[in-house]
Scaffold this motif. Sequence first.
Motif, PDB file in Angstrom:
ATOM      1  N   ALA A 106      -6.093 -77.428  36.885  1.00  0.00           N
ATOM      2  CA  ALA A 106      -4.642 -77.403  36.740  1.00  0.00           C
ATOM      3  C   ALA A 106      -4.194 -77.823  35.341  1.00  0.00           C
ATOM      4  O   ALA A 106      -3.063 -77.573  34.953  1.00  0.00           O
ATOM      5  N   ASP A 107      -5.087 -78.469  34.611  1.00  0.00           N
ATOM      6  CA  ASP A 107      -4.704 -79.009  33.303  1.00  0.00           C
ATOM      7  C   ASP A 107      -4.775 -77.920  32.231  1.00  0.00           C
ATOM      8  O   ASP A 107      -5.855 -77.418  31.912  1.00  0.00           O
ATOM      9  N   GLN A 108      -3.607 -77.595  31.682  1.00  0.00           N
ATOM     10  CA  GLN A 108      -3.555 -76.495  30.725  1.00  0.00           C
ATOM     11  C   GLN A 108      -4.349 -76.786  29.447  1.00  0.00           C
ATOM     12  O   GLN A 108      -4.965 -75.892  28.876  1.00  0.00           O
ATOM     13  N   GLU A 112      -7.234 -74.406  28.045  1.00  0.00           N
ATOM     14  CA  GLU A 112      -7.194 -73.836  26.688  1.00  0.00           C
ATOM     15  C   GLU A 112      -8.393 -74.276  25.855  1.00  0.00           C
ATOM     16  O   GLU A 112      -8.975 -73.485  25.113  1.00  0.00           O
ATOM     17  N   ALA A 113      -8.765 -75.545  26.007  1.00  0.00           N
ATOM     18  CA  ALA A 113      -9.902 -76.051  25.216  1.00  0.00           C
ATOM     19  C   ALA A 113     -11.186 -75.323  25.625  1.00  0.00           C
ATOM     20  O   ALA A 113     -11.986 -74.921  24.777  1.00  0.00           O
ATOM     21  N   TYR A 114     -11.375 -75.124  26.935  1.00  0.00           N
ATOM     22  CA  TYR A 114     -12.604 -74.450  27.375  1.00  0.00           C
ATOM     23  C   TYR A 114     -12.604 -72.986  26.952  1.00  0.00           C
ATOM     24  O   TYR A 114     -13.617 -72.455  26.473  1.00  0.00           O
ATOM     25  N   SER A 115     -11.465 -72.369  27.110  1.00  0.00           N
ATOM     26  CA  SER A 115     -11.333 -70.971  26.748  1.00  0.00           C
ATOM     27  C   SER A 115     -11.654 -70.765  25.256  1.00  0.00           C
ATOM     28  O   SER A 115     -12.425 -69.872  24.883  1.00  0.00           O
ATOM     29  N   ASP A 134     -15.182 -66.552  35.042  1.00  0.00           N
ATOM     30  CA  ASP A 134     -13.809 -66.325  35.501  1.00  0.00           C
ATOM     31  C   ASP A 134     -13.136 -67.698  35.633  1.00  0.00           C
ATOM     32  O   ASP A 134     -13.465 -68.469  36.525  1.00  0.00           O
ATOM     33  N   VAL A 135     -12.243 -68.016  34.712  1.00  0.00           N
ATOM     34  CA  VAL A 135     -11.627 -69.348  34.715  1.00  0.00           C
ATOM     35  C   VAL A 135     -10.117 -69.221  34.885  1.00  0.00           C
ATOM     36  O   VAL A 135      -9.469 -68.427  34.195  1.00  0.00           O
ATOM     37  N   VAL A 136      -9.584 -70.029  35.806  1.00  0.00           N
ATOM     38  CA  VAL A 136      -8.166 -69.953  36.133  1.00  0.00           C
ATOM     39  C   VAL A 136      -7.515 -71.302  35.867  1.00  0.00           C
ATOM     40  O   VAL A 136      -8.082 -72.340  36.195  1.00  0.00           O
ATOM     41  N   CYS A 137      -6.315 -71.271  35.292  1.00  0.00           N
ATOM     42  CA  CYS A 137      -5.544 -72.500  35.150  1.00  0.00           C
ATOM     43  C   CYS A 137      -4.477 -72.494  36.230  1.00  0.00           C
ATOM     44  O   CYS A 137      -3.486 -71.755  36.145  1.00  0.00           O
ATOM     45  N   ALA A 138      -4.720 -73.248  37.296  1.00  0.00           N
ATOM     46  CA  ALA A 138      -3.781 -73.331  38.423  1.00  0.00           C
ATOM     47  C   ALA A 138      -4.210 -74.485  39.303  1.00  0.00           C
ATOM     48  O   ALA A 138      -5.329 -75.003  39.165  1.00  0.00           O
ATOM     49  N   GLY A 162      -8.220 -90.919  28.843  1.00  0.00           N
ATOM     50  CA  GLY A 162      -7.407 -90.528  27.693  1.00  0.00           C
ATOM     51  C   GLY A 162      -5.978 -90.299  28.102  1.00  0.00           C
ATOM     52  O   GLY A 162      -5.327 -91.176  28.677  1.00  0.00           O
ATOM     53  N   SER A 163      -5.469 -89.101  27.862  1.00  0.00           N
ATOM     54  CA  SER A 163      -4.041 -88.869  28.028  1.00  0.00           C
ATOM     55  C   SER A 163      -3.683 -88.157  29.332  1.00  0.00           C
ATOM     56  O   SER A 163      -2.642 -87.544  29.433  1.00  0.00           O
ATOM     57  N   ARG A 164      -4.574 -88.183  30.325  1.00  0.00           N
ATOM     58  CA  ARG A 164      -4.245 -87.507  31.589  1.00  0.00           C
ATOM     59  C   ARG A 164      -3.238 -88.348  32.366  1.00  0.00           C
ATOM     60  O   ARG A 164      -3.595 -89.261  33.075  1.00  0.00           O
TER      61      ARG A 164
END
Length: 344
Positions: free
Chosen positions: A161-163, A167-170, A223-227, A255-257
């Motif tokens: 769920a963490d955008q 983005e970092a993994y992508s 296949d990676v989903v952000c949701a 950290g900042s989660r």
Amino acid sequence: MLLLPSANRVYTSATPELAAAELAVVSAAVLGGAVSEAAHSRRGGVPYLEFTAERLSDEATAFLSQLSAIYALFEMDGDLLKPVELHRIDRYDDDLITIQKYPGKTNEQFTKLLFNVTLMSSAFAPELTSRKLAVLDPLCGRGTTLNQALMYGCDAAGLDADQRDFEAYSAFIKTWLKRKRIKHHADYDGPVRREGKVIGRRLQLSLAATKDEQKAGMSQRLDVVCADTTRAAEFFRPDAFDLIVTDAPYGVQHGSRTTARLARRPQDLLTAAVPVWAGLLRPGGAVGIAWNTLVAPREEAAAILAGAGLEPLDSGPYRQFRHRVDQAIVRDVLVARKPGPAAA
Ligand SMILES: C[S@@+](CC[C@H](N)C(=O)[O-])C[C@H]1O[C@@H](n2cnc3c(N)ncnc32)[C@H](O)[C@@H]1O
């Protein structure tokens, strides 16, 4: 078995016990219980796991070669050690797994252990090298499990769920594939809409370790989903995965989660998500979850899995994976199988 020197001191102190439990699971699953009397020792000042086995077939050695803590294997002849050739099935350079560093990353050696133990508990353990298995990490963060799945030649799918993680993994995986000149193709990279609304973001890639594999249609899918993970069934088909391997939130902040959604109690998250995940698992498949026992006792986690129609494996070596990570985390592993024809 000479144990891998690890950079993480805290994890290392638990390595011999965890390695013995992993070995016991592998032995029972695919070696017909051939391994016995596993015990730690020190030789020349370094830690080993010593065990007895009548004779190891090539196939048995191949399984042992994939153990998460194995550095080298020797046959003992009195006090002398005779090297046994290891055959790791890793398909890519190991920096795929080690290069990323960030707060909240699951130790990669532990991720491999969790992966192996889950695989061995499924009906599909013997198929690792003969069939492309499909693996889901429904709380994938920046992809430690996904990278392990790719390393083993599996199709890998993830949800987080963490955008920022997405983005970092992508960004990481795209850069890594380019830099390593690995044949790949982006099938989709963008928002996912249902009824006009954006419900998530998705990256779908296919990659192949070699040109020949690509030509032979043996590409792997990522296949990676952000949701939110409780929506996993909106992105993946029922019974699509052979294995589900995940490291659940620890209920402590990395950290900042800080967003409220991610601060949900881990057991509430599992209660809502496990039934959804169970629906995505093939009969005969297995789920392996790592979690912090200081926020949810083992019985509670096992009850959540059983409540979703899965069969928790809770005896012998399965009760020996508990280990301290830091002041706030005592981690454990729970594996459960989805009953069905393939498991019979
Ligand atoms: C322990 S971390 C997993 C770390 C990962 N194995 C790695 O090495 O990067 C747990 C992950 O669960 C994610 N998460 C927490 N609640 C979620 C939810 N409801 N839906 C999807 N992801 C969630 C967090 O964003 C976090 O990345």
